[in-house]
Design a protein around this motif. Structure first.
Motif, PDB file in Angstrom:
ATOM      1  N   HIS A  75      -5.795   6.117  -5.295  1.00 52.05           N
ATOM      2  CA  HIS A  75      -5.036   6.586  -4.131  1.00 52.05           C
ATOM      3  C   HIS A  75      -5.844   6.319  -2.857  1.00 52.05           C
ATOM      4  N   GLY A  76      -7.162   6.511  -2.919  1.00 56.73           N
ATOM      5  CA  GLY A  76      -8.009   6.212  -1.769  1.00 56.73           C
ATOM      6  C   GLY A  76      -7.961   4.742  -1.399  1.00 56.73           C
ATOM      7  N   VAL A  77      -7.933   3.865  -2.411  1.00 59.18           N
ATOM      8  CA  VAL A  77      -7.818   2.424  -2.149  1.00 59.18           C
ATOM      9  C   VAL A  77      -6.498   2.123  -1.445  1.00 59.18           C
ATOM     10  N   ALA A  78      -5.397   2.705  -1.955  1.00 59.62           N
ATOM     11  CA  ALA A  78      -4.077   2.472  -1.347  1.00 59.62           C
ATOM     12  C   ALA A  78      -4.046   2.967   0.090  1.00 59.62           C
ATOM     13  N   TYR A  79      -4.620   4.150   0.322  1.00 60.57           N
ATOM     14  CA  TYR A  79      -4.663   4.694   1.677  1.00 60.57           C
ATOM     15  C   TYR A  79      -5.478   3.800   2.609  1.00 60.57           C
ATOM     16  N   GLY A  80      -6.633   3.332   2.138  1.00 62.40           N
ATOM     17  CA  GLY A  80      -7.475   2.472   2.957  1.00 62.40           C
ATOM     18  C   GLY A  80      -6.763   1.188   3.346  1.00 62.40           C
ATOM     19  N   MET A  81      -6.019   0.602   2.404  1.00 67.54           N
ATOM     20  CA  MET A  81      -5.249  -0.609   2.696  1.00 67.54           C
ATOM     21  C   MET A  81      -4.178  -0.332   3.748  1.00 67.54           C
ATOM     22  N   CYS A  82      -3.425   0.760   3.529  1.00 68.17           N
ATOM     23  CA  CYS A  82      -2.354   1.109   4.476  1.00 68.17           C
ATOM     24  C   CYS A  82      -2.911   1.386   5.861  1.00 68.17           C
ATOM     25  N   SER A  83      -3.986   2.156   5.911  1.00 64.67           N
ATOM     26  CA  SER A  83      -4.556   2.562   7.184  1.00 64.67           C
ATOM     27  C   SER A  83      -5.042   1.352   7.987  1.00 64.67           C
ATOM     28  N   THR A  84      -5.738   0.435   7.311  1.00 63.63           N
ATOM     29  CA  THR A  84      -6.218  -0.761   8.002  1.00 63.63           C
ATOM     30  C   THR A  84      -5.050  -1.625   8.472  1.00 63.63           C
ATOM     31  N   ALA A  85      -4.048  -1.798   7.607  1.00 61.88           N
ATOM     32  CA  ALA A  85      -2.917  -2.659   7.946  1.00 61.88           C
ATOM     33  C   ALA A  85      -2.118  -2.102   9.121  1.00 61.88           C
ATOM     34  N   ILE A  86      -1.794  -0.801   9.094  1.00 63.17           N
ATOM     35  CA  ILE A  86      -0.950  -0.239  10.150  1.00 63.17           C
ATOM     36  C   ILE A  86      -1.716  -0.190  11.472  1.00 63.17           C
ATOM     37  N   THR A  87      -3.016   0.096  11.424  1.00 65.79           N
ATOM     38  CA  THR A  87      -3.801   0.106  12.663  1.00 65.79           C
ATOM     39  C   THR A  87      -3.884  -1.291  13.260  1.00 65.79           C
ATOM     40  N   THR A  88      -4.024  -2.297  12.402  1.00 68.40           N
ATOM     41  CA  THR A  88      -4.054  -3.683  12.879  1.00 68.40           C
ATOM     42  C   THR A  88      -2.720  -4.071  13.503  1.00 68.40           C
ATOM     43  N   VAL A  89      -1.632  -3.691  12.845  1.00 66.15           N
ATOM     44  CA  VAL A  89      -0.296  -4.005  13.361  1.00 66.15           C
ATOM     45  C   VAL A  89      -0.088  -3.378  14.734  1.00 66.15           C
ATOM     46  N   GLY A 106       0.815  -1.213   0.000  1.00 66.95           N
ATOM     47  CA  GLY A 106       0.000   0.000   0.000  1.00 66.95           C
ATOM     48  C   GLY A 106       0.843   1.256   0.000  1.00 66.95           C
ATOM     49  N   ALA A 107       1.942   1.258   0.771  1.00 68.00           N
ATOM     50  CA  ALA A 107       2.827   2.427   0.806  1.00 68.00           C
ATOM     51  C   ALA A 107       3.481   2.655  -0.558  1.00 68.00           C
ATOM     52  N   CYS A 108       3.844   1.576  -1.244  1.00 72.00           N
ATOM     53  CA  CYS A 108       4.412   1.709  -2.597  1.00 72.00           C
ATOM     54  C   CYS A 108       3.406   2.360  -3.541  1.00 72.00           C
ATOM     55  N   PHE A 109       2.159   1.931  -3.459  1.00 74.96           N
ATOM     56  CA  PHE A 109       1.124   2.529  -4.308  1.00 74.96           C
ATOM     57  C   PHE A 109       0.845   3.973  -3.909  1.00 74.96           C
TER      58      PHE A 109
END
Length: 415
Positions: free
Chosen positions: A114-128, A87-90
């Motif tokens: 870009h919204g899709v990439a942000y949503g993926m990153c946001s969910t992943a980092i919050t889960t981590v 997601g960060a790469c995108f």
């Protein structure tokens, strides 16, 4: 950063907790620095009418919502760090693509992706990060983590407005790509805890066995079970009630984002309104650590009830405002209310969720918040001309009290 804890207490401030929180901060800066200027950019660079230019901002939220629904299963299947890094790469790619000066329909496509990439990153980092927080310190840990959102929502718009007005949009897009690159660097160095695999796999055989033993049941019941099974793959159903309650508060919050500026202009209080979100962010920053500790020690109700009441009171003060100090007083009440509802609501969700389904819990929670913020301007935009801004804010105070009543129901049912 003082732990102020007993020897042997569960450790919160680990290296990876700090790195993960910083990663979320730069993601928030990237999000906000572009969000606040994209409507203006579309109008200036493409001579787009205001209604079409605004779509340049809102289509990003659509992409984020798509990602929220898909990211839970994807994160658990591919791994949290892989999804975060991808997601960060995108995010870097799409931030750079703004520099292409492509046609307006292409710009819309870039914003959507870009919204899709942000949503993926946001969910992943919050889960981590939430998986790193000790169970007995969920309120405190999530409160500190959510400060990254608070700071990002203050720093991002400031950078976006300053750079776009003092220099140009191309420099802003370069800075956006740089913040995404910083997020990627942090993601690559992040040591992600091993994901718990208990629960999800063990449930499936029992479900299939029950299905085989109930051949006489109606097709309608089978369809209902199938729909529930499908929903459980994209949502964490046990946290849906508290997520919907918090989403209702964020529906009310959308009235601030949409109507604060024209309301202040109608009162001749634009200068006070320009400091509204500074005060709003400051009170969030000051109170979140304390509300997090109180959440852990005394329970959710001790912080959530005052937060809902504070939000309602802030809307009342705002609706009755006739001077600048009242606008800023409303910012104090609303900052405490929104900040506490968001962080403590998320803590309630993740504390009741097994590690193997944390990504689903996070995505479910933020889907409800995003829907609240997303549909709010549409519904309230039709309501505002009929009732006026003052009454609109008073109605949002009533909405907060309804949400508080629903909170008591959710707590009673143990959701």
């Amino acid at each position: 950063m003082s732990e102020s804890e007993q020897p042997g207490a569960a450790r919160l401030w680990t290296r990876d907790f700090i790195v993960g929180t910083l990663v979320n901060f730069v993601l928030m800066v990237n999000y906000y620095m572009l969000m606040v200027v994209m409507t203006t950019y579309a109008m200036d660079a493409y001579a787009a009418p205001a209604s079409l230019a605004a779509f340049c901002a809102s289509i990003f939220i659509i992409g984020t919502l798509v990602a929220r629904f898909a990211s839970g299963p994807i994160v658990e299947r591919l791994g949290r760090k892989r999804v975060l890094v991808a997601g960060a790469c995108f995010e870097i790619l799409f931030s750079c693509l703004y520099l292409s000066g492509a046609a307006l329909p292409v710009l819309f496509a870039i914003r959507l992706l870009h919204g899709v990439a942000y949503g993926m990153c946001s969910t992943a980092i919050t889960t981590v990060v939430t998986s790193m927080v000790p169970h007995e310190r969920k309120g405190e840990g999530v409160g500190y983590y959510m400060l990254s959102v608070t700071l990002g929502s203050a720093v991002g718009p400031s950078i976006g407005i300053f750079v776009s007005t003092s220099y140009d949009f191309r420099l802003l897009f370069v800075l956006a790509a740089a913040t995404a690159a910083a997020a990627l660097l942090g993601a690559l160095t992040l040591r992600v805890p091993k994901e718990g695999a208990k629960g999800a796999k063990g449930a499936e055989p029992a479900a299939s066995g029950a299905s085989g033993a109930s051949g006489t049941r109606s097709a309608g019941a089978d369809g209902a079970r199938g729909a529930a099974a499908l929903a459980s793959r994209v949502l964490e159903l046990p946290v849906l009630p508290i997520s919907l309650v918090c989403g209702l508060v964020f529906f009310g919050y959308s009235s601030l984002l949409t109507f604060l500026t024209p309301y202040a202009a109608s009162l001749g209080l634009v200068q006070a309104a320009s400091f509204f979100f500074v005060v709003y962010a400051l009170i969030m920053f000051v109170t979140r650590p304390f509300t997090g500790r109180t959440f852990d020690r005394k329970g959710a109700r001790c912080v959530m009830v005052p937060a809902f009441l504070s939000f309602a009171l802030g809307m009342v003060v705002l609706g009755l405002a006739h001077a600048g100090w009242m606008i800023l007083l409303a910012a104090l009440f609303l900052g405490f209310g929104v900040g506490t509802v968001q962080s403590s609501g998320l803590a309630m969700a993740v504390r009741a969720t097994p590690d193997a389904r944390l990504s689903l819990a996070n995505s479910t929670f933020y889907i409800c918040l995003d829907v609240g913020v997303g549909v709010g301007p549409v519904i309230l935009g039709m309501l505002a001309p009929a009732v006026g801004y003052e009454n609109l804010f008073l109605i949002m105070a009533a909405v907060a009290l309804v949400a508080l009543g629903l909170l008591f129901l959710v707590e009673r049912k143990g959701a």
